[in-house]
Design an enzyme around this catalytic site. Structure first.
Site, PDB file in Angstrom:
ATOM      1  N   SER A   1      29.192  48.513  -3.961  1.00 33.45           N
ATOM      2  CA  SER A   1      29.643  47.367  -4.883  1.00 33.45           C
ATOM      3  C   SER A   1      30.780  47.941  -5.691  1.00 33.45           C
ATOM      4  CB  SER A   1      28.422  47.377  -5.852  1.00 33.45           C
ATOM      5  OG  SER A   1      27.895  48.426  -6.590  1.00 33.45           O
TER       6      SER A   1
ATOM      7  N   THR B   1      28.469  47.179 -10.714  1.00 27.10           N
ATOM      8  CA  THR B   1      29.825  47.606 -11.292  1.00 27.10           C
ATOM      9  C   THR B   1      29.450  48.877 -12.137  1.00 27.10           C
ATOM     10  OG1 THR B   1      30.581  45.452 -11.436  1.00 27.10           O
ATOM     11  CG2 THR B   1      31.211  47.043 -13.005  1.00 27.10           C
TER      12      THR B   1
ATOM     13  N   THR C   1      34.746  47.429  -9.839  1.00 28.29           N
ATOM     14  CA  THR C   1      33.738  46.883  -9.019  1.00 28.29           C
ATOM     15  C   THR C   1      34.523  46.218  -7.523  1.00 28.29           C
ATOM     16  OG1 THR C   1      32.048  45.205  -8.907  1.00 28.29           O
ATOM     17  CG2 THR C   1      34.009  44.467 -10.117  1.00 28.29           C
TER      18      THR C   1
ATOM     19  N   ARG D   1      37.808  34.874  -5.692  1.00 27.79           N
ATOM     20  CA  ARG D   1      36.996  35.160  -7.104  1.00 27.79           C
ATOM     21  C   ARG D   1      37.106  36.320  -7.637  1.00 27.79           C
ATOM     22  NH1 ARG D   1      32.955  38.742  -9.297  1.00 27.79           N
ATOM     23  NH2 ARG D   1      31.366  37.235 -10.742  1.00 27.79           N
TER      24      ARG D   1
ATOM     25  N   THR E   1      27.641  44.611 -16.682  1.00 25.91           N
ATOM     26  CA  THR E   1      27.423  44.648 -15.287  1.00 25.91           C
ATOM     27  C   THR E   1      26.794  43.460 -15.006  1.00 25.91           C
ATOM     28  OG1 THR E   1      26.655  45.651 -13.397  1.00 25.91           O
ATOM     29  CG2 THR E   1      25.250  46.251 -15.306  1.00 25.91           C
ATOM     30  N   GLY E   2      26.594  42.851 -14.046  1.00 28.44           N
ATOM     31  CA  GLY E   2      25.636  41.722 -13.721  1.00 28.44           C
ATOM     32  C   GLY E   2      26.455  40.443 -13.371  1.00 28.44           C
TER      33      GLY E   2
HETATM   34  N1  ASP Z   1      30.230  42.065 -13.044  1.00 33.63           N
HETATM   35  C1  ASP Z   1      30.421  42.107 -11.548  1.00 33.63           C
HETATM   36  C2  ASP Z   1      31.194  40.914 -11.192  1.00 33.63           C
HETATM   37  O1  ASP Z   1      30.874  39.791 -11.687  1.00 33.63           O
HETATM   38  C3  ASP Z   1      29.303  42.232 -10.798  1.00 33.63           C
HETATM   39  C4  ASP Z   1      28.653  43.449 -10.753  1.00 33.63           C
HETATM   40  O2  ASP Z   1      28.196  43.792 -11.957  1.00 33.63           O
HETATM   41  O3  ASP Z   1      28.576  44.065 -10.200  1.00 33.63           O
HETATM   42  O4  ASP Z   1      31.988  40.918 -10.353  1.00 33.63           O
END
Ligand code: ASP
Length: 336
Positions: free
Chosen positions: A94, A196, A214, A224, A247-248
């Site tokens: 990731s 991330t 990330t 995106r 993150t998320g």
């Molecule tokens: N925050 C990141 C995103 O939406 C995703 C992740 O935390 O892995 O791109």
């Protein structure tokens, strides 16, 4: 359930994974090497400086950042070098090399960095360059801009001597091919489909810097961009107050400008822990379907006090402080 156990069980049963079972970003650490995991102790860590705190189990990254701080270098330098460790880790799916691709099979990277002056640099949707955090720093320091996107970011990196490399590893390619066979496209994030690296550091002078890097949401639509490279959402630093990173599911963090919110809440007197909790509750209030996605925040204030909170269980942080590199399982909102 511990995140690692959750992943192990989920990959056996398919439970909870909407976009495939190979969406695991952090390297598994052999048990004898694992740092101790402390439950919900984020705010109880003694506040001493320097400090490095990062999202997820990235002990190698925090160790590198700590080493840089011990050499007397700046928090900015520590952030860049710490994040680069995970970017170069091919097993992490990731971040950087080995990141899971978009739905067309292209690995696109987002990253940003902020220094103590409040300067900011970012790259979004950049391909073929293994260290977006380092390119983001160059955007901040060597250009009149703050964000470079796509081809422009890649060309800028190449002009500085960064090498073009194929970032799609065999494992990530295989995961994408499996996903194409079995999954309908759903632009949502599973609660384990993210990793991330957001990192905050305070150096011996008390100066704060942060970074976030990330490959974004696995199998996202081409083009995106999530929260991670966007100032105030994936990361925010105010050297007078503190810093926060996320993150998320980026879409949720972007809609609530989460990291800026946390720093502003700390400015108003909340502790890092209280501020992280409030920012998660802000998301829950706006998005009652929170069962389907995860968001986790970490924060540090000027004194070196930390906070961390997520929607669901399964979020981890790593803190290097007082000569100890500690994995922490923070408190979370959705207690069953
Ligand atoms: N925050 C990141 C995103 O939406 C995703 C992740 O935390 O892995 O791109």
């Amino acid at each position: 359930m511990k995140r690692r156990n959750f992943i192990k069980n989920a990959s056996l049963t398919g439970v909870g994974l909407t976009v495939g079972s190979a969406i695991i970003g952090c390297k598994e650490i052999p048990s004898e090497e694992k740092t101790p995991i402390i439950e919900n102790k984020e705010s109880e860590l003694t506040a001493t400086l320097p400090i490095v705190i990062a999202t997820w189990n990235v002990e190698n990254s925090t160790a590198k950042a700590w080493e840089v701080l011990q050499e007397g270098k700046s928090s900015l330098e520590a952030i860049e070098q710490g994040c680069m460790i995970e970017e170069a880790n091919a097993e992490g799916q990731s971040v950087g090399l080995g990141g899971l691709p978009d739905r067309d099979g292209n690995v696109t990277l987002d990253a940003c960095i902020m220094n103590k002056e409040g300067d900011y640099g970012a790259v979004v949707c950049m391909q073929n360059i293994i260290h977006p955090i380092a390119v983001a720093r160059k955007v901040m320091e060597d250009t009149p801009h703050v964000i470079l996107a796509g081809k422009g970011a890649e060309q800028f990196a190449v002009s500085l001597g960064f090498k073009r490399e194929n970032l799609l590893t065999e494992a990530s390619k295989k995961a994408w091919e499996e996903w194409k066979k079995t999954s309908e496209y759903k632009p949502i994030i599973n609660i384990e489909n993210h990793d991330t690296i957001g990192m905050l550091a305070i150096d011996k002078n008390g100066d704060i810097a942060g970074g976030c890097t990330t490959s974004g949401l696995a199998y996202k639509m081409a083009g995106r961009v999530g929260d991670s490279p966007i100032i105030g959402s994936g990361l925010f630093i105010d050297n007078e107050i503190g810093g926060a990173t996320a993150t998320g599911l980026g879409e949720e963090v972007l809609k609530t400008v989460g990291s800026f919110l946390i720093v502003e809440l700390m400015r108003q007197g909340k502790s890092p822990q209280e501020a992280c909790e409030e920012a998660i509750k802000r998301i829950i209030k706006k998005s009652p379907n929170f069962e389907n996605f995860q968001v986790g925040y970490i924060a540090v204030n000027k004194k070196g006090e930390t906070g961390a909170y997520s929607i669901h269980e399964g979020f981890y942080t790593t803190t290097y402080q007082n000569n100890e590199n500690i994995s922490n399982a923070p408190d979370f909102y959705n207690k069953k």
